[in-house]
Design a protein around this motif. Structure first.
Motif, PDB file in Angstrom:
ATOM      1  N   HIS A 142     -25.875 -22.655  28.431  1.00 54.13           N
ATOM      2  CA  HIS A 142     -27.020 -23.461  28.003  1.00 54.13           C
ATOM      3  C   HIS A 142     -27.954 -22.704  27.069  1.00 54.13           C
ATOM      4  O   HIS A 142     -29.056 -23.175  26.776  1.00 54.13           O
ATOM      5  CB  HIS A 142     -27.820 -23.926  29.231  1.00 54.13           C
ATOM      6  N   GLU A 143     -27.535 -21.531  26.592  1.00 48.05           N
ATOM      7  CA  GLU A 143     -28.427 -20.714  25.778  1.00 48.05           C
ATOM      8  C   GLU A 143     -28.165 -20.834  24.277  1.00 48.05           C
ATOM      9  O   GLU A 143     -28.695 -20.047  23.491  1.00 48.05           O
ATOM     10  CB  GLU A 143     -28.330 -19.243  26.207  1.00 48.05           C
ATOM     11  N   GLY A 144     -27.374 -21.807  23.854  1.00 48.11           N
ATOM     12  CA  GLY A 144     -27.182 -22.019  22.431  1.00 48.11           C
ATOM     13  C   GLY A 144     -28.450 -22.547  21.785  1.00 48.11           C
ATOM     14  O   GLY A 144     -29.079 -23.467  22.303  1.00 48.11           O
ATOM     15  N   VAL A 145     -28.822 -21.942  20.641  1.00 48.56           N
ATOM     16  CA  VAL A 145     -30.054 -22.356  19.970  1.00 48.56           C
ATOM     17  C   VAL A 145     -29.824 -22.744  18.510  1.00 48.56           C
ATOM     18  O   VAL A 145     -30.769 -23.094  17.807  1.00 48.56           O
ATOM     19  CB  VAL A 145     -31.126 -21.236  20.032  1.00 48.56           C
ATOM     20  N   SER A 146     -28.574 -22.694  18.051  1.00 46.82           N
ATOM     21  CA  SER A 146     -28.281 -23.019  16.651  1.00 46.82           C
ATOM     22  C   SER A 146     -26.980 -23.805  16.549  1.00 46.82           C
ATOM     23  O   SER A 146     -26.178 -23.847  17.492  1.00 46.82           O
ATOM     24  CB  SER A 146     -28.164 -21.740  15.814  1.00 46.82           C
ATOM     25  N   TYR A 147     -26.777 -24.388  15.387  1.00 45.12           N
ATOM     26  CA  TYR A 147     -25.531 -25.125  15.117  1.00 45.12           C
ATOM     27  C   TYR A 147     -24.329 -24.220  15.334  1.00 45.12           C
ATOM     28  O   TYR A 147     -23.345 -24.611  15.965  1.00 45.12           O
ATOM     29  CB  TYR A 147     -25.557 -25.664  13.689  1.00 45.12           C
ATOM     30  N   GLN A 148     -24.398 -22.988  14.806  1.00 45.03           N
ATOM     31  CA  GLN A 148     -23.272 -22.067  14.935  1.00 45.03           C
ATOM     32  C   GLN A 148     -23.028 -21.708  16.391  1.00 45.03           C
ATOM     33  O   GLN A 148     -21.877 -21.573  16.820  1.00 45.03           O
ATOM     34  CB  GLN A 148     -23.511 -20.804  14.117  1.00 45.03           C
TER      35      GLN A 148
ATOM     36  N   VAL B 188     -40.316 -25.417  27.316  1.00 44.31           N
ATOM     37  CA  VAL B 188     -40.421 -24.388  26.280  1.00 44.31           C
ATOM     38  C   VAL B 188     -39.197 -24.403  25.379  1.00 44.31           C
ATOM     39  O   VAL B 188     -39.309 -24.475  24.157  1.00 44.31           O
ATOM     40  CB  VAL B 188     -40.605 -22.999  26.909  1.00 44.31           C
ATOM     41  N   ALA B 189     -38.021 -24.321  25.964  1.00 43.50           N
ATOM     42  CA  ALA B 189     -36.791 -24.266  25.173  1.00 43.50           C
ATOM     43  C   ALA B 189     -36.348 -25.674  24.806  1.00 43.50           C
ATOM     44  O   ALA B 189     -35.906 -26.445  25.662  1.00 43.50           O
ATOM     45  CB  ALA B 189     -35.697 -23.550  25.956  1.00 43.50           C
ATOM     46  N   LYS B 190     -36.465 -25.999  23.535  1.00 46.12           N
ATOM     47  CA  LYS B 190     -36.089 -27.315  23.030  1.00 46.12           C
ATOM     48  C   LYS B 190     -35.001 -27.122  21.980  1.00 46.12           C
ATOM     49  O   LYS B 190     -35.280 -26.789  20.833  1.00 46.12           O
ATOM     50  CB  LYS B 190     -37.309 -28.026  22.437  1.00 46.12           C
ATOM     51  N   ASN B 191     -33.749 -27.324  22.381  1.00 48.45           N
ATOM     52  CA  ASN B 191     -32.609 -27.004  21.518  1.00 48.45           C
ATOM     53  C   ASN B 191     -31.820 -28.212  21.039  1.00 48.45           C
ATOM     54  O   ASN B 191     -30.834 -28.064  20.316  1.00 48.45           O
ATOM     55  CB  ASN B 191     -31.665 -26.042  22.253  1.00 48.45           C
ATOM     56  N   LEU B 192     -32.223 -29.405  21.423  1.00 48.44           N
ATOM     57  CA  LEU B 192     -31.465 -30.615  21.084  1.00 48.44           C
ATOM     58  C   LEU B 192     -31.299 -30.781  19.578  1.00 48.44           C
ATOM     59  O   LEU B 192     -30.196 -31.007  19.080  1.00 48.44           O
ATOM     60  CB  LEU B 192     -32.150 -31.845  21.680  1.00 48.44           C
ATOM     61  N   GLU B 193     -32.394 -30.660  18.849  1.00 44.00           N
ATOM     62  CA  GLU B 193     -32.349 -30.910  17.408  1.00 44.00           C
ATOM     63  C   GLU B 193     -31.389 -29.969  16.696  1.00 44.00           C
ATOM     64  O   GLU B 193     -30.661 -30.373  15.790  1.00 44.00           O
ATOM     65  CB  GLU B 193     -33.750 -30.782  16.818  1.00 44.00           C
ATOM     66  N   ALA B 194     -31.363 -28.697  17.114  1.00 40.28           N
ATOM     67  CA  ALA B 194     -30.499 -27.713  16.465  1.00 40.28           C
ATOM     68  C   ALA B 194     -29.031 -27.898  16.827  1.00 40.28           C
ATOM     69  O   ALA B 194     -28.141 -27.663  15.996  1.00 40.28           O
ATOM     70  CB  ALA B 194     -30.956 -26.301  16.829  1.00 40.28           C
ATOM     71  N   LEU B 195     -28.756 -28.312  18.057  1.00 42.33           N
ATOM     72  CA  LEU B 195     -27.376 -28.378  18.542  1.00 42.33           C
ATOM     73  C   LEU B 195     -26.698 -29.715  18.273  1.00 42.33           C
ATOM     74  O   LEU B 195     -25.471 -29.783  18.138  1.00 42.33           O
ATOM     75  CB  LEU B 195     -27.332 -28.076  20.038  1.00 42.33           C
ATOM     76  N   LEU B 196     -27.476 -30.780  18.234  1.00 40.60           N
ATOM     77  CA  LEU B 196     -26.885 -32.120  18.166  1.00 40.60           C
ATOM     78  C   LEU B 196     -25.967 -32.327  16.958  1.00 40.60           C
ATOM     79  O   LEU B 196     -24.941 -33.018  17.088  1.00 40.60           O
ATOM     80  CB  LEU B 196     -28.000 -33.177  18.180  1.00 40.60           C
ATOM     81  N   PRO B 197     -26.268 -31.769  15.776  1.00 40.71           N
ATOM     82  CA  PRO B 197     -25.350 -31.970  14.640  1.00 40.71           C
ATOM     83  C   PRO B 197     -23.941 -31.453  14.875  1.00 40.71           C
ATOM     84  O   PRO B 197     -23.002 -31.877  14.197  1.00 40.71           O
ATOM     85  CB  PRO B 197     -26.046 -31.189  13.512  1.00 40.71           C
ATOM     86  N   ALA B 198     -23.766 -30.552  15.851  1.00 41.77           N
ATOM     87  CA  ALA B 198     -22.430 -30.025  16.142  1.00 41.77           C
ATOM     88  C   ALA B 198     -21.610 -30.960  17.020  1.00 41.77           C
ATOM     89  O   ALA B 198     -20.400 -30.781  17.170  1.00 41.77           O
ATOM     90  CB  ALA B 198     -22.549 -28.661  16.815  1.00 41.77           C
ATOM     91  N   VAL B 199     -22.251 -31.978  17.596  1.00 43.28           N
ATOM     92  CA  VAL B 199     -21.560 -32.909  18.494  1.00 43.28           C
ATOM     93  C   VAL B 199     -20.861 -33.981  17.669  1.00 43.28           C
ATOM     94  O   VAL B 199     -21.478 -34.652  16.834  1.00 43.28           O
ATOM     95  CB  VAL B 199     -22.547 -33.555  19.480  1.00 43.28           C
ATOM     96  N   THR B 200     -19.551 -34.124  17.878  1.00 42.94           N
ATOM     97  CA  THR B 200     -18.748 -35.120  17.167  1.00 42.94           C
ATOM     98  C   THR B 200     -17.984 -35.965  18.175  1.00 42.94           C
ATOM     99  O   THR B 200     -17.874 -35.598  19.355  1.00 42.94           O
ATOM    100  CB  THR B 200     -17.744 -34.425  16.229  1.00 42.94           C
TER     101      THR B 200
END
Length: 581
Positions: free
Chosen positions: A221-227, A246-258
């Motif tokens: 759950h610690e991914g914070v970027s597209y990569q 505090v940790a809001k990562n949805l916006e950064a990770l969502l583009p990787a979801v297909t």
């Protein structure tokens, strides 16, 4: 066995329409998370399990009136302690938001009280109209660079594997121990190879992820970027998309979801404060945001239900289908995730924003064990807050609003006759971490930028993950007063200005939680927020939760523990003063 056989027999007879169901839900639009279609048909429930979908009759009937019916939401990773509530009050909030199952990691209270802390969570999570499953804490202590209250090795964890509420091993934070195949960590990993194991790959690149996956760690759950998202998915990990306080990562990770990889993704809140849960929601909030950002609504619901269930090998939930638990949510609208009512095991547990209180056991008033509730702090004096400096160039922690990672700065500071002096103009404040488990007398001192206080100090005994007392302030006097208030409450939060306590919240359960009703705690937090405004704290992020993560050494880049300033990349304690390079 007899009861199980009889229930199975009855379920089969109800499915075959030879006996009436306990409950039939009619006229709803059922989301099928397996096929992605929206179905029509009756939902027949018996003994809390769905027996069939079709044309059924039963002892009681609910008219869904065309509402959309989705499975109960599942949070794949959270810490109950972050809400500051005991499990019962915690569950009341989540049920209102359609969350019927959670995977909780009690490593906060375990770092304070060891197995007594684990037992407290397990005992107080039973008998509730929500399923709280436990992932056993892997890192107690997190690192040797801080002082905590307990040590849990594989030998202490293994007996819990037989507990029906225990699923696996929670976030493995100590990457160096995994990569170095150190014996203590190896024994934990080996004991849980046939169970789900969560990762904590903060700041770990693709090469390091190979180590984690090879070790049997399958979720992170610690991914914070597209990569980060791409790396985890491509190596076979399940991607936990986190959106907490505090940790809001949805916006950064969502583009990787297909559409090709979405079934390997799930939602988690990790750490979310009470006021945000009440005002925004939980997993329902993440689903709402994801849909608003363009994710297909069906994929979003899958990520909030069946994906999480499968990640933790829960074969009986996450879908509305025969043989699955009758955990479902009636929505007035899918895109806005407008919750009308929530069912757990076929029983309506919440509707129109309120839970049915009669379904919850009446708690017996009892003080926690001394090992959970007692602080051990060596006497502290005002002079102990002095931070000596030989120069004016220092390492400084810079907070990043709404993130748990920090920046590592080298800046000039105000040096007043060999002592650091906080500067409101430069937004350079003093920070202290006071050890509170073993009366060692350790006090870590450092400098932090980003809190923007114009006076006063704040202190809390919620300080991840060892939960010593952490303080930030503009003067030593206010920092000292804030510390004394926290100690007098046996744990909690305090806001101080000019020597006066403006607001406080007692947290007597391990310095982390309270058994007060969530409505009372919520009202108290409102007062805390007003007092934070008085001392100039910005509203763009939560100062207390942000402060609580500044002590977590396994998160980049610079943190403070009771033993001193910790540099994540060199993985060592460093002096506050910086070399003049």
């Amino acid at each position: 066995m007899a009861d199980c056989t009889e229930q199975l027999k009855r379920r089969i007879l109800v499915a075959g329409k030879k006996e009436p169901a306990d409950l039939v839900v009619k006229n709803g639009k059922i989301m099928n998370v397996f096929t992605g279609e929206v179905m029509e048909g009756d939902i027949a429930v018996v003994d809390g399990i769905i027996a069939g979908i079709g044309d059924y009759s039963g002892e009681s009937m609910v008219d869904a009136q065309g509402k959309i019916i989705v499975p109960g939401f599942i949070d794949g990773h959270l810490h109950i302690e972050s809400t500051m509530l005991a499990p019962q009050e915690f569950s009341k909030i989540l049920l209102q938001h359609g969350v019927t199952t959670v995977m909780a990691d009690p490593h906060e209270i375990a770092n304070v009280a060891g197995t007594d802390g684990l037992d407290y969570i397990l005992e107080n999570s039973q008998g509730l109209p929500m399923d709280i499953f436990i992932m056993l804490p892997s890192s107690v202590p997190v690192t040797p660079f801080e002082s905590n209250g307990a040590v849990l090795h594989a030998e202490q964890l293994r007996p819990y594997l037989d507990h029906p509420m225990v699923l696996g091993l929670a976030e493995v934070m100590d990457f160096p121990s995994v990569a170095g195949a150190e014996d203590t960590m190896l024994r934990k990993l080996a004991a849980f190879q046939s169970h789900p194991i969560d990762g904590h790959a903060a700041g770990i690149g693709r090469e390091g992820l190979n180590v984690y996956v090879a070790a049997g760690i399958r979720n992170d759950h610690e991914g914070v970027s597209y990569q980060d998202a791409v790396d985890r998915l491509s190596l076979g990990m399940r991607l936990m998309i986190r959106e907490g306080t505090v940790a809001k990562n949805l916006e950064a990770l969502l583009p990787a979801v297909t559409p090709l990889n979405a079934r390997r993704c799930l939602f988690v809140t990790d750490d979310k404060l009470l006021d945000d849960l009440v005002e925004e929601g939980s997993i329902d909030h993440i689903v709402r945001l994801a849909i608003a950002k363009g994710l297909d609504p069906i994929m979003a619901v899958q990520m909030a239900t069946i994906n999480a269930a499968e990640a933790f090998r829960l074969q009986d939930r996450g879908a509305i289908a025969p043989g699955f638990a009758a955990d479902f949510v009636l929505l007035d609208d899918l895109r806005s995730v407008a919750i009308h009512s929530v069912y757990k095991g076929g029983i309506c547990v919440a509707e129109k924003g309120a839970v049915h209180e009669e379904l919850f056991p009446v708690p017996e008033p009892a003080l926690p064990k001394p090992s959970i509730s007692t602080f051990h702090v060596k006497e502290v004096h005002l002079k102990d807050f002095e931070l000596p400096l030989a120069s004016d160039l220092c390492h400084i922690i810079e907070i990043i609003p709404n993130q748990i990672v920090t920046n590592h700065l080298r800046m000039k500071v105000d040096n007043d006759n060999g002592l650091f002096r906080p500067s409101l103009k430069k937004d350079q404040l003093k920070m202290a971490v006071v050890e509170r488990h073993r009366a060692t007398g350790n006090i870590g001192l450092g400098i932090v930028k980003g809190f923007q206080l114009n006076k006063g100090a704040i202190a809390t005994s919620v300080a991840h993950d060892s939960h010593n007392i952490v303080i930030v302030g503009t003067t030593d006097e206010d920092m000292f007063a804030a510390l004394q208030k926290v100690l007098s409450m046996n744990g909690g939060l305090a806001v101080v200005a000019d020597g006066e306590v403006l607001a406080s919240l007692p947290l007597p359960i391990g310095g982390l939680m309270t058994e007060q009703k969530y409505t009372d705690v919520y009202a108290n937090l409102k007062k805390m927020n007003e007092s934070l405004k008085e001392i100039g704290a910005p509203a763009a992020f939560d100062p207390f939760l942000t402060l609580s993560f500044l002590t977590l050494p396994v998160i980049p880049h610079l943190k403070l523990t009771d033993k001193g300033l910790f540099d994540f990349h060199s993985f060592r304690i460093i002096p506050v003063e910086a070399d003049s390079e």
